[in-house]
Design an enzyme around this catalytic site. Sequence first.
Site, PDB file in Angstrom:
ATOM      1  N   LYS A 147      49.892  49.811  47.298  1.00 30.81           N
ATOM      2  CA  LYS A 147      50.515  49.105  45.926  1.00 30.81           C
ATOM      3  C   LYS A 147      49.662  49.767  45.858  1.00 30.81           C
ATOM      4  CE  LYS A 147      51.623  43.856  47.721  1.00 30.81           C
ATOM      5  NZ  LYS A 147      50.470  42.735  47.346  1.00 30.81           N
ATOM      6  N   VAL A 160      47.634  30.078  39.389  1.00 28.85           N
ATOM      7  CA  VAL A 160      47.464  31.508  38.849  1.00 28.85           C
ATOM      8  C   VAL A 160      48.451  30.212  37.287  1.00 28.85           C
ATOM      9  CG1 VAL A 160      48.591  33.398  38.249  1.00 28.85           C
ATOM     10  CG2 VAL A 160      47.736  33.097  40.180  1.00 28.85           C
ATOM     11  N   ARG A 188      37.157  42.780  50.727  1.00 27.70           N
ATOM     12  CA  ARG A 188      36.729  40.829  50.463  1.00 27.70           C
ATOM     13  C   ARG A 188      35.660  40.356  50.232  1.00 27.70           C
ATOM     14  NH1 ARG A 188      41.264  38.854  47.868  1.00 27.70           N
ATOM     15  NH2 ARG A 188      42.507  39.250  50.126  1.00 27.70           N
ATOM     16  N   GLY A 215      41.651  35.995  44.950  1.00 28.30           N
ATOM     17  CA  GLY A 215      42.993  36.725  44.956  1.00 28.30           C
ATOM     18  C   GLY A 215      43.622  36.215  46.370  1.00 28.30           C
ATOM     19  N   GLN A 272      40.327  38.140  37.968  1.00 23.62           N
ATOM     20  CA  GLN A 272      41.989  38.421  38.456  1.00 23.62           C
ATOM     21  C   GLN A 272      42.810  37.152  38.908  1.00 23.62           C
ATOM     22  OE1 GLN A 272      43.059  35.924  42.029  1.00 23.62           O
ATOM     23  NE2 GLN A 272      44.349  37.311  42.036  1.00 23.62           N
ATOM     24  N   GLU A 276      47.455  46.353  50.660  1.00 20.79           N
ATOM     25  CA  GLU A 276      47.111  46.021  49.417  1.00 20.79           C
ATOM     26  C   GLU A 276      46.778  48.009  49.350  1.00 20.79           C
ATOM     27  OE1 GLU A 276      47.152  43.544  47.792  1.00 20.79           O
ATOM     28  OE2 GLU A 276      44.652  44.028  46.456  1.00 20.79           O
ATOM     29  N   HIS A 306      37.621  40.602  40.312  1.00 19.37           N
ATOM     30  CA  HIS A 306      37.927  41.606  42.004  1.00 19.37           C
ATOM     31  C   HIS A 306      36.987  43.228  40.430  1.00 19.37           C
ATOM     32  CE1 HIS A 306      40.989  39.822  44.063  1.00 19.37           C
ATOM     33  NE2 HIS A 306      41.547  40.798  44.025  1.00 19.37           N
ATOM     34  N   ARG A 318      51.738  24.558  38.274  1.00 16.42           N
ATOM     35  CA  ARG A 318      50.406  23.575  38.855  1.00 16.42           C
ATOM     36  C   ARG A 318      49.559  24.118  39.413  1.00 16.42           C
ATOM     37  NH1 ARG A 318      52.059  18.182  40.243  1.00 16.42           N
ATOM     38  NH2 ARG A 318      53.178  19.102  41.258  1.00 16.42           N
ATOM     39  N   GLY A 319      49.149  25.744  40.123  1.00 19.95           N
ATOM     40  CA  GLY A 319      48.932  25.735  41.682  1.00 19.95           C
ATOM     41  C   GLY A 319      47.701  27.034  40.869  1.00 19.95           C
ATOM     42  N   GLN A 321      55.737  30.485  41.621  1.00 18.72           N
ATOM     43  CA  GLN A 321      55.216  29.422  42.543  1.00 18.72           C
ATOM     44  C   GLN A 321      54.873  30.636  44.289  1.00 18.72           C
ATOM     45  OE1 GLN A 321      56.080  25.913  42.860  1.00 18.72           O
ATOM     46  NE2 GLN A 321      55.855  26.495  44.891  1.00 18.72           N
TER      47      GLN A 321
HETATM   48  N1  HSE Z   1      46.855  40.348  47.135  1.00 19.49           N
HETATM   49  C1  HSE Z   1      45.273  40.292  46.201  1.00 19.49           C
HETATM   50  C2  HSE Z   1      43.912  40.203  46.734  1.00 19.49           C
HETATM   51  C3  HSE Z   1      45.770  39.304  44.839  1.00 19.49           C
HETATM   52  O1  HSE Z   1      43.927  40.250  48.237  1.00 19.49           O
HETATM   53  O2  HSE Z   1      43.432  40.113  46.325  1.00 19.49           O
HETATM   54  C4  HSE Z   1      46.510  39.579  44.063  1.00 19.49           C
HETATM   55  O3  HSE Z   1      47.339  40.327  43.824  1.00 19.49           O
END
Ligand code: HSE
Length: 370
Positions: free
Chosen positions: A244, A13, A268, A166, A352, A241, A275, A10-11, A73
């Site tokens: 990653k 994503v 952001r 995100g 995204q 981030e 994105h 239900r979230g 979740q």
């Molecule tokens: N970490 C990413 C963001 C989203 O904050 O935009 C999820 O991968």
Amino acid sequence: MLKVGFVGWRGMVGSVLMDRMHQQNDFSKINAVFFSTSNAGGDAPVINGASSKLLDAYNIDALLEQDCIVTTQGSEYTQKVLPLLKRKGYDGYWLDASSTLRMSDESVIVLDPINRHVIDKALKDGVKVFCGGNCTVSLMMMALNGLFANNLIEWISSMTYQSASGAGANNMRELLAQSGFLYNNVAELLTDSRADILAIDNRVNEILRSKDLPTGYFETSLAGNVIPWVDVALPNGQTKEEWKGASETNKILGFSPDAVKVDGLCVRVGSMRCHSQALTIKLNQKDLSLSEIEKIIASANEWVKVIPNTKEDTLKYLTPVAISGKLDIAIGRIRKLSFGDDYLTVFTVGDQLLWGAAEPLRRMLNILSE
Ligand code: HSE
């Protein structure tokens, strides 16, 4: 048919995943069961005309009956429930949107247009944990699929423009609330054609800095602002981030952690769910022409769309507004940089929530159900 339990459907994503599964008729290929962390016994979504009740997402015995559990979740749920399941001998698949297990030795990050060979080998080797990747990384890799597949990349510097989505659904709401608050506080001045723009701008800054602006989620204004910080700090000065970029890219490709170097700044911005990224790419050869490079990029997968380097095409096809809600991965502004023939720049935009989150999981579930 594969018995699949869904948790967190239900979230945000999860809802995108459900929509895509309905659109693609995926529910006809599996036996779906729905779990809830807060509403066990409530109505589950109706699937192909059949209604059912929600099961308790902490009922380990009910989870054990599934061949596959798909969770959107979040990390906490995975950390709490998967160890309990394993202790009871769960032998099914665990398909996870969260980042918790991404870098674990027991998992593979799924992005099948890029790493189907890694996924197939993992399935043969008995791997059971499959994770969706970081959205920024997955979107960048979808865009550069052709360059990766042809081993043309030495390093990438990625400068990101990451959407509010995100950070979560509440952040999307907050961006809109901030925008509305800002507009409401200058609307009168805007309708006065004699009002000085610098006076309006002063007012805007007062509002964006005022404690009345809703900032509970972003901790500052995102409206009328950019925030050059995504996720938590690491000791080396990167944010998580940014870390990653290299770690997930190489894991997706099945490479050693440092094989392709990826680093940059994650920022952001005030877009809703796409994105964007400006990439500087050091190619490992100088003799590829721009049209050869474009061809390699364009032919790598059916979603990547090369946008001609004109203002008209850029405004029309290479923006978050143009891409939002679509599976297209737009890539444009492609040119060699003046630093040398082996330096390429591109700008890319992807949704995204689709290729950045739900779609790789949906496709992995299809691989399992086949
Ligand atoms: N970490 C990413 C963001 C989203 O904050 O935009 C999820 O991968």
